[in-house]
Design an enzyme around this catalytic site. Structure first.
Site, PDB file in Angstrom:
ATOM      1  N   LYS A 252       0.875  -1.180   0.000  1.00  0.00           N
ATOM      2  CA  LYS A 252       0.000   0.000   0.000  1.00  0.00           C
ATOM      3  C   LYS A 252       0.905   1.220   0.000  1.00  0.00           C
ATOM      4  O   LYS A 252       1.407   1.641   1.039  1.00  0.00           O
ATOM      5  CB  LYS A 252      -0.933   0.016   1.216  1.00  0.00           C
ATOM      6  CG  LYS A 252      -1.914   1.185   1.170  1.00  0.00           C
ATOM      7  CD  LYS A 252      -2.880   1.159   2.329  1.00  0.00           C
ATOM      8  CE  LYS A 252      -4.056   2.114   2.171  1.00  0.00           C
ATOM      9  NZ  LYS A 252      -3.738   3.457   1.730  1.00  0.00           N
ATOM     10  N   ARG A 272      -8.084  10.818  -7.243  1.00  0.00           N
ATOM     11  CA  ARG A 272      -9.037   9.965  -6.545  1.00  0.00           C
ATOM     12  C   ARG A 272     -10.432  10.580  -6.567  1.00  0.00           C
ATOM     13  O   ARG A 272     -11.428   9.885  -6.682  1.00  0.00           O
ATOM     14  CB  ARG A 272      -8.578   9.800  -5.098  1.00  0.00           C
ATOM     15  CG  ARG A 272      -9.406   8.891  -4.268  1.00  0.00           C
ATOM     16  CD  ARG A 272      -8.892   8.976  -2.846  1.00  0.00           C
ATOM     17  NE  ARG A 272      -9.541   8.041  -1.970  1.00  0.00           N
ATOM     18  CZ  ARG A 272     -10.775   8.184  -1.506  1.00  0.00           C
ATOM     19  NH1 ARG A 272     -11.496   9.213  -1.885  1.00  0.00           N
ATOM     20  NH2 ARG A 272     -11.261   7.296  -0.675  1.00  0.00           N
TER      21      ARG A 272
HETATM   22  P1  ATP Z   1      -6.466   5.910   2.936  1.00  0.00           P
HETATM   23  O1  ATP Z   1      -7.006   7.010   3.777  1.00  0.00           O
HETATM   24  O2  ATP Z   1      -6.069   4.725   3.733  1.00  0.00           O
HETATM   25  O3  ATP Z   1      -5.467   6.314   1.918  1.00  0.00           O
HETATM   26  P2  ATP Z   1      -8.646   6.029   1.139  1.00  0.00           P
HETATM   27  O4  ATP Z   1      -9.919   6.308   1.834  1.00  0.00           O
HETATM   28  O5  ATP Z   1      -7.997   7.090   0.353  1.00  0.00           O
HETATM   29  O6  ATP Z   1      -7.658   5.389   2.172  1.00  0.00           O
HETATM   30  P3  ATP Z   1      -8.896   3.331   0.589  1.00  0.00           P
HETATM   31  O7  ATP Z   1      -9.684   2.532  -0.342  1.00  0.00           O
HETATM   32  O8  ATP Z   1      -9.300   3.206   1.990  1.00  0.00           O
HETATM   33  O9  ATP Z   1      -8.919   4.828   0.155  1.00  0.00           O
HETATM   34  O10 ATP Z   1      -7.375   2.954   0.417  1.00  0.00           O
HETATM   35  C1  ATP Z   1      -6.933   2.804  -0.869  1.00  0.00           C
HETATM   36  C2  ATP Z   1      -6.007   3.923  -1.263  1.00  0.00           C
HETATM   37  O11 ATP Z   1      -4.673   3.497  -1.083  1.00  0.00           O
HETATM   38  C3  ATP Z   1      -6.165   4.188  -2.730  1.00  0.00           C
HETATM   39  O12 ATP Z   1      -7.030   5.253  -2.960  1.00  0.00           O
HETATM   40  C4  ATP Z   1      -4.779   4.431  -3.239  1.00  0.00           C
HETATM   41  O13 ATP Z   1      -4.512   5.807  -3.286  1.00  0.00           O
HETATM   42  C5  ATP Z   1      -3.866   3.839  -2.196  1.00  0.00           C
HETATM   43  N1  ATP Z   1      -3.119   2.638  -2.624  1.00  0.00           N
HETATM   44  C6  ATP Z   1      -1.820   2.414  -2.381  1.00  0.00           C
HETATM   45  N2  ATP Z   1      -1.428   1.220  -2.822  1.00  0.00           N
HETATM   46  C7  ATP Z   1      -2.516   0.645  -3.381  1.00  0.00           C
HETATM   47  C8  ATP Z   1      -2.747  -0.610  -3.988  1.00  0.00           C
HETATM   48  N3  ATP Z   1      -1.793  -1.528  -4.097  1.00  0.00           N
HETATM   49  N4  ATP Z   1      -3.997  -0.856  -4.446  1.00  0.00           N
HETATM   50  C9  ATP Z   1      -4.979   0.036  -4.322  1.00  0.00           C
HETATM   51  N5  ATP Z   1      -4.818   1.244  -3.746  1.00  0.00           N
HETATM   52  C10 ATP Z   1      -3.604   1.549  -3.265  1.00  0.00           C
END
Ligand code: ATP
Length: 588
Positions: A252, A272
């Protein structure tokens, strides 16, 4: 279609915050709307002209609008300004002013929705400062023919102050009821919206082609797809429980999610929250097309700042240095990145979202070539806790945040957060177990070193049911001088005279902001609170939830929409989770 119908409808909608009532007003409006204006109406009620990703902004300054009102009414600027100061809403002030109009026009033309829309579109296209005179001409020509009520809504749309707080879901509910007679069909509309991010197009399709058209809705290149999101888990064992005995683990990475749409040399990049972000990544535009082995493609990647000497991933804050207006070229050299691909959504004219994770990863590796700049995100198939733990360690050592865990046989679920993807972060193992993304709703001026700056911010969660922002804490720690300055620059233009009706708080902030910015905080605990309004009444009657010892992590989440902030539900889950841990500890 007469603009008066829309103005009256907007007037009714503005008077309520109840979702059911809003939906009913919308249904009535859609039923009165001819098919060929339905998309325009859908954008206008949200204060837009086109879907967000097209980046069309009206950007009319208040001063110019005041001059236009004066020109069309014959009322002196000073008087308009006085009226404006009284209500803090120029739209409202203009309707009061125009009631007293001294100048009469002889040839009143009917105002139609089409005319207003086309004129606003022309104004948006003019851009820049030199076109002020043209803009003013267009605005006053509309105001000349408008009734006071119509004028008030034209101005609110123009100035970007039409804030009815209509969530996309409410619009879809209304469309489903108006054109299929059944609210349950919202799910079908939701799918169409998830793959197009264009509510106007969805509205037009259901109005003209019915549900059949909606079911055939297809992904279109250069129309962004709403991203799939992940649920969180706290431990390896919880992951195994939820995912079964074989799944993919990926790093991640702590960067910015980028959706790339590519055909030949034409590249468009979406963040995003589906904003166009090519300007921050000229290196991606230049380099990536040569890595693509397909006629056209939609990919998802994480752009991450790196240390060029060691190849190590650097934190998100480094990457954010690229988010500046000027000297981007310099930032591009100073903050080099790699692009780390993790998904493919479309290839050679066909959708890939229905394919399983495994098939998509294979397709990705077949059509994208790796090199120094473009990488596949590191991935490993894992089968037990030890393997996850081991891969987690590698990931943290490489400078990333943790792992994303993905089911091998599941499709890409656009626009939804579900259990087919899970995230396991390093900090989940400590105290509260997670950081929260909260909406900045108010500010308090600082003292000492922080004089002239906001020393403390008032933050809110997102209440999905009510579509509001209830307060959860004040935060005053974790700010560096640099981040305070940066926040001030961002927040200053968002100061509003009146508290936005979507903000729920009894506090007396020094300033209220339009709820538009999300920042990340950590905290030691979630407690019941008599003063904060997040999850009010959910755990105990008369109490909300609040964060104890909140601290800003340094992450200004410019890429997140406020509707993507942590929700009341998430906070309730975290609250219950900590109660459970305390209970388990007591038993030990
Ligand atoms: P967070 O606050 O943890 O970044 P978020 O609410 O933006 O989360 P989540 O779906 O919870 O979104 O976490 C996925 C986010 O992590 C994605 O939006 C992306 O930017 C990031 N990311 C990093 N590595 C990956 C991966 N291998 N696959 C998908 N998303 C990834």
């Amino acid at each position: 279609m007469e603009f008066a119908i829309l103005a009256e409808s907007l007037n009714k909608m503005e008077s309520t915050r109840k979702r059911l009532e809003l939906t009913q007003f919308l249904v009535e409006l859609f039923e009165k709307t001819p098919q060929d204006v339905i998309s325009k109406i859908t954008y206008l009620i949200q204060g837009k002209l086109r879907p967000d990703f097209e980046g069309i902004e009206l950007g009319v300054a208040e001063k110019l609008a005041i001059r236009a009102i004066s020109k069309s009414s014959g009322i002196p600027i000073k008087k308009i300004e006085d009226e404006y100061r009284k209500s803090g809403d120029l739209g409202h002030a203009s309707s009061v002013i125009l009631e007293q109009k001294t100048q009469t026009t002889f040839l009143m033309e009917d105002i139609t929705v089409e005319r207003v829309y086309d004129t606003l579109f022309k104004i948006a296209k003019l851009g820049g400062n030199r076109s002020q005179d043209m803009k003013m001409k267009y605005i006053s020509s509309l105001l000349n023919d408008a009734t006071p009520l119509e004028a008030s809504y034209i101005l609110k749309i123009l100035l970007g102050t039409l804030r009815l707080g209509i969530a996309e879901n409410t619009v879809m509910d209304a469309l489903a009821i108006a054109f299929s007679g059944n609210k349950e069909n919202r799910k079908k509309l939701q799918h169409a919206y998830n793959v197009s991010s264009d509510l106007g197009k969805v509205a037009e399709t259901i109005a003209t082609k019915g549900l059949e058209g909606i079911e055939k809705f297809e992904i279109v290149l250069f129309n962004p797809i709403r991203p799939m999101l992940a649920d969180r888990v706290k431990s390896e064992s919880e992951a195994i429980e939820k995912m079964g005995n074989e799944f993919a683990a990926e790093y991640k990475l702590d960067g910015e999610r980028v959706q790339l749409h590519i055909e030949g040399d034409k590249v468009e990049l979406f963040s995003r929250s589906l904003e166009r972000i090519e300007r921050y990544y000229p290196d991606i535009i230049e380099k990536i097309p040569k890595n693509i082995q397909a006629d056209n493609i939609i990919l998802e990647a994480e752009a991450v700042a790196i240390n060029e000497n060691t190849g190590e991933f650097l934190p998100f804050q480094e990457l954010m240095h690229r988010r500046r207006k000027y000297k981007i070229e310099k930032a591009v050299t100073e903050y080099p990145i790699t692009v780390n691909f993790f998904d493919i959504l479309y290839c050679n004219g066909k959708s890939c979202v229905e394919l399983s994770y495994k098939e998509r990863r294979e397709t990705l590796e077949k059509h994208v070539k790796e090199d120094e700049f473009a990488k596949y995100i590191p991935m490993k198939i894992v089968r037990n806790e030890n393997e996850i733990e081991d891969f987690m360690e590698n990931s943290i050592n490489a400078g990333s945040e943790g792992l994303m865990l993905k089911m091998l046989d599941k499709p890409y679920q656009a626009g939804s957060r579900g259990s087919h993807w899970l995230k396991l972060k390093r900090e989940y193992r400590n105290e509260l177990g997670d950081s929260l993304d909260l909406v900045v709703i108010g500010g308090f001026f600082g003292k000492g070193r922080r004089t002239g700056n906001y020393g403390t911010l008032l933050l809110a969660t997102y209440d999905e049911d009510e579509d509001t922002f209830p307060s959860i804490c004040k935060v005053g720690t974790g700010f560096s001088d640099e981040s305070l300055d940066q926040l001030y620059q961002i927040l200053q233009p968002k100061v509003s005279i009146k508290k936005n009706p979507r903000i729920i708080s009894d506090m007396e902030a020094d300033v209220w902001f339009e709820p538009e910015l999300v920042i990340e905080v950590v905290a030691s605990e979630i407690t019941l609170s008599p003063i904060h309004k997040a999850a009010f009444n959910a755990i105990r009657k008369g109490a909300g939830l609040a964060l104890r010892f909140p601290k800003f992590t340094g992450k200004i989440r410019v890429e997140k929409a406020v509707e993507d902030a942590s929700t009341n539900e998430e906070v309730i889950t975290l609250y219950k989770g900590q109660k459970k841990i305390a209970h388990d500890k007591n038993l030990m």
